[in-house]
Motif scaffolding. Structure first.
Motif, short mmCIF file in Angstrom:
data_model
loop_
_atom_site.label_atom_id
_atom_site.label_comp_id
_atom_site.label_asym_id
_atom_site.label_seq_id
_atom_site.Cartn_x
_atom_site.Cartn_y
_atom_site.Cartn_z
N UNK A 164 34.65 65.38 59.83
CA UNK A 164 34.98 66.08 61.07
C UNK A 164 33.69 66.64 61.66
N UNK A 165 33.73 66.99 62.92
CA UNK A 165 32.59 67.63 63.59
C UNK A 165 32.88 69.12 63.75
N UNK A 166 31.90 69.94 63.37
CA UNK A 166 32.15 71.36 63.45
C UNK A 166 30.91 72.20 63.22
N UNK A 167 31.15 73.48 62.91
CA UNK A 167 30.09 74.45 62.69
C UNK A 167 30.22 75.07 61.31
N UNK A 168 29.08 75.38 60.70
CA UNK A 168 29.07 76.03 59.39
C UNK A 168 27.88 76.98 59.32
N UNK A 169 27.98 77.94 58.41
CA UNK A 169 26.93 78.95 58.23
C UNK A 169 26.40 78.89 56.80
N UNK A 170 25.08 79.00 56.66
CA UNK A 170 24.46 79.00 55.33
C UNK A 170 24.76 80.33 54.63
N UNK A 171 25.37 80.24 53.44
CA UNK A 171 25.72 81.46 52.69
C UNK A 171 24.91 81.61 51.42
N UNK A 172 24.21 80.56 50.99
CA UNK A 172 23.30 80.62 49.85
C UNK A 172 22.24 79.55 50.03
N UNK A 173 20.99 79.88 49.69
CA UNK A 173 19.91 78.92 49.92
C UNK A 173 18.85 78.98 48.82
N UNK A 174 18.55 77.80 48.28
CA UNK A 174 17.40 77.61 47.40
C UNK A 174 16.44 76.60 48.03
N UNK A 175 16.49 76.50 49.35
CA UNK A 175 15.66 75.53 50.08
C UNK A 175 14.63 76.27 50.93
N UNK A 176 13.44 75.74 50.97
CA UNK A 176 12.39 76.33 51.80
C UNK A 176 12.75 76.19 53.28
N UNK A 177 12.42 77.21 54.03
CA UNK A 177 12.57 77.21 55.50
C UNK A 177 14.01 77.15 55.98
N UNK A 178 14.99 77.37 55.10
CA UNK A 178 16.39 77.46 55.50
C UNK A 178 16.94 78.77 54.95
N UNK A 179 17.26 79.69 55.84
CA UNK A 179 17.64 81.03 55.43
C UNK A 179 19.16 81.22 55.45
N UNK A 180 19.62 82.15 54.62
CA UNK A 180 21.02 82.55 54.68
C UNK A 180 21.30 83.11 56.07
N UNK A 181 22.43 82.76 56.64
CA UNK A 181 22.79 83.19 57.99
C UNK A 181 22.55 82.14 59.05
N UNK A 182 21.84 81.06 58.70
CA UNK A 182 21.60 79.99 59.67
C UNK A 182 22.92 79.30 60.02
N UNK A 183 23.07 78.95 61.30
CA UNK A 183 24.29 78.31 61.78
C UNK A 183 23.99 76.86 62.14
N UNK A 184 24.88 75.95 61.72
CA UNK A 184 24.66 74.52 61.89
C UNK A 184 25.81 73.88 62.66
#
Length: 362
Positions: A75-95
């Motif tokens: 499906x196509x939609x929106x999601x928010x980062x709630x946990x991150x172990x990746x460089x340059x991708x912060x918690x709270x980012x919206x996709x």
């Protein structure tokens, strides 16, 4: 955490499966996103019908028992980062992008740039790159969260509409004097209808629809004329004709191909709003028909024009079509995977009003 699955051999059968995914499962280089909302349309059923042919079942492997028999419709939609172990991708980012109908998804950001990144999960590497790209919407200069519903509902459909129009125009309409759009009330058809209506050099357009949707299609005012499936012989067979079929209804296509005969110059098979009426029959002209795959056209145009020009053209098109669609589109918000399950059969059976825009809020 849970996900919505359907049987790959019987699309009417569905289930919601609990998963054991948690933040502790996020390895180095990975993120966990919480899916906020997504749209659900007849286009999602097309993903099921051609799932094996184009790899749609491979994007989000299901969990649970007997997984070979079950699949997850993207499906196509929106999601928010709630946990991150990746460089340059912060918690709270919206996709914005391609997600499973689920509560959470584990992802592997790669090729991270200011405005987007690619999910580099190993199982997704062979799949079309356009589906693996995620927009970092908070970085967009004009991002407006209030437009999220329209964006996720119409972007995947109207990008296909634009590509269909561009492909036919690029091929000089196959010499046609008229374009018949089957399942004219579908949102992808309407997007194509806007493009044809805006081009004074395009062939005349004929919207074909059911008796039930004829009034709605006529009121849109985007097709030069409209006909019903029962009245398709009223189309002038003496004119060279291109068909754009969103229905997958083999019985209708067979009758129309037979009616047009040698003047059926090309048939672009796109969707399956009537997927249960497949089986093309003896009068379907396979030699002048072709399955249209929008991601392939997108890659062609990015190669031809460069990504910046392609982005500019498609963004302008979709800003216009979204604005016009807002006048007739009725957004309907449903809650959670249960809300999707409650309406799923209606989508399967083609009983959802064409004016309805189904939004699943998680």
């Amino acid at each position: 955490m849970s996900e919505f699955q359907i049987r790959k051999d019987n699309y009417h059968t569905n289930r919601v499966v609990a998963t054991d995914l948690s933040e502790s499962d996020i390895a180095a280089g990975e993120v966990l996103v919480k899916i906020d909302k997504f749209a659900f349309t007849a286009n999602n059923m097309t993903y099921a019908v051609v799932g094996d042919q184009f790899g749609y079942w491979q994007f989000f492997p299901p969990t649970g028992n007997n997984v070979r028999e079950w699949g997850i419709l993207p499906v196509w939609g929106f999601a928010d980062v709630v946990a991150s172990n990746a460089e340059n991708v912060a918690v709270g980012e919206r996709l914005f992008g391609y997600f499973p109908p689920a509560t959470y998804l584990k992802m592997t950001p790669t090729a991270v740039s200011e405005y987007r990144w690619i999910d580099g999960a190993e199982h997704r590497a062979p799949l079309p790159s356009g589906y693996n790209a995620y927009r970092r919407v908070l970085a967009e200069p004009n991002y407006n969260k209030a437009m999220d519903d329209f964006r996720m509902l119409l972007f995947p459909l109207h990008i296909t509409s634009y590509c269909l129009y561009d492909n036919l125009q690029d091929r000089n309409w196959f010499g046609a004097e008229q374009v018949v759009v089957i399942s004219a009330s579908s949102k992808t058809s309407i997007g194509l209808g806007y493009a044809l209506a805006d081009d004074e050099n395009a062939p005349s357009s004929i919207g074909m629809t059911s008796d039930r949707n004829l009034d709605m299609v006529t009121k849109l005012g985007i097709y030069d004329s409209t006909v019903t499936y029962d009245n398709l012989t009223s189309i002038d067979p003496s004119k060279p004709t291109v068909i754009v079929d969103m229905s997958g209804n083999g019985e209708v296509l067979g009758r129309l191909h037979k009616h047009l005969g040698a003047n059926m110059k090309f048939c672009s098979n796109v969707g399956f709003t009537h997927w249960e009426d497949g089986g093309m029959g003896p009068d379907f002209i396979q030699q002048r028909s072709e399955m249209f795959f929008a991601p392939a056209h997108i890659q062609k145009r990015i190669k031809d024009w460069g990504s910046a020009v392609f982005e500019q053209k498609t963004t302008a098109f979709m800003q216009s079509t979204i604005q016009r669609s807002a006048s007739w589109l009725k957004l309907t918000e449903l809650h959670g995977l249960k809300g999707l399950a409650d309406v799923y059969q209606y989508v399967c059976e083609g009983k959802v009003n064409p004016e309805a825009g189904l939004i699943i809020k998680m």
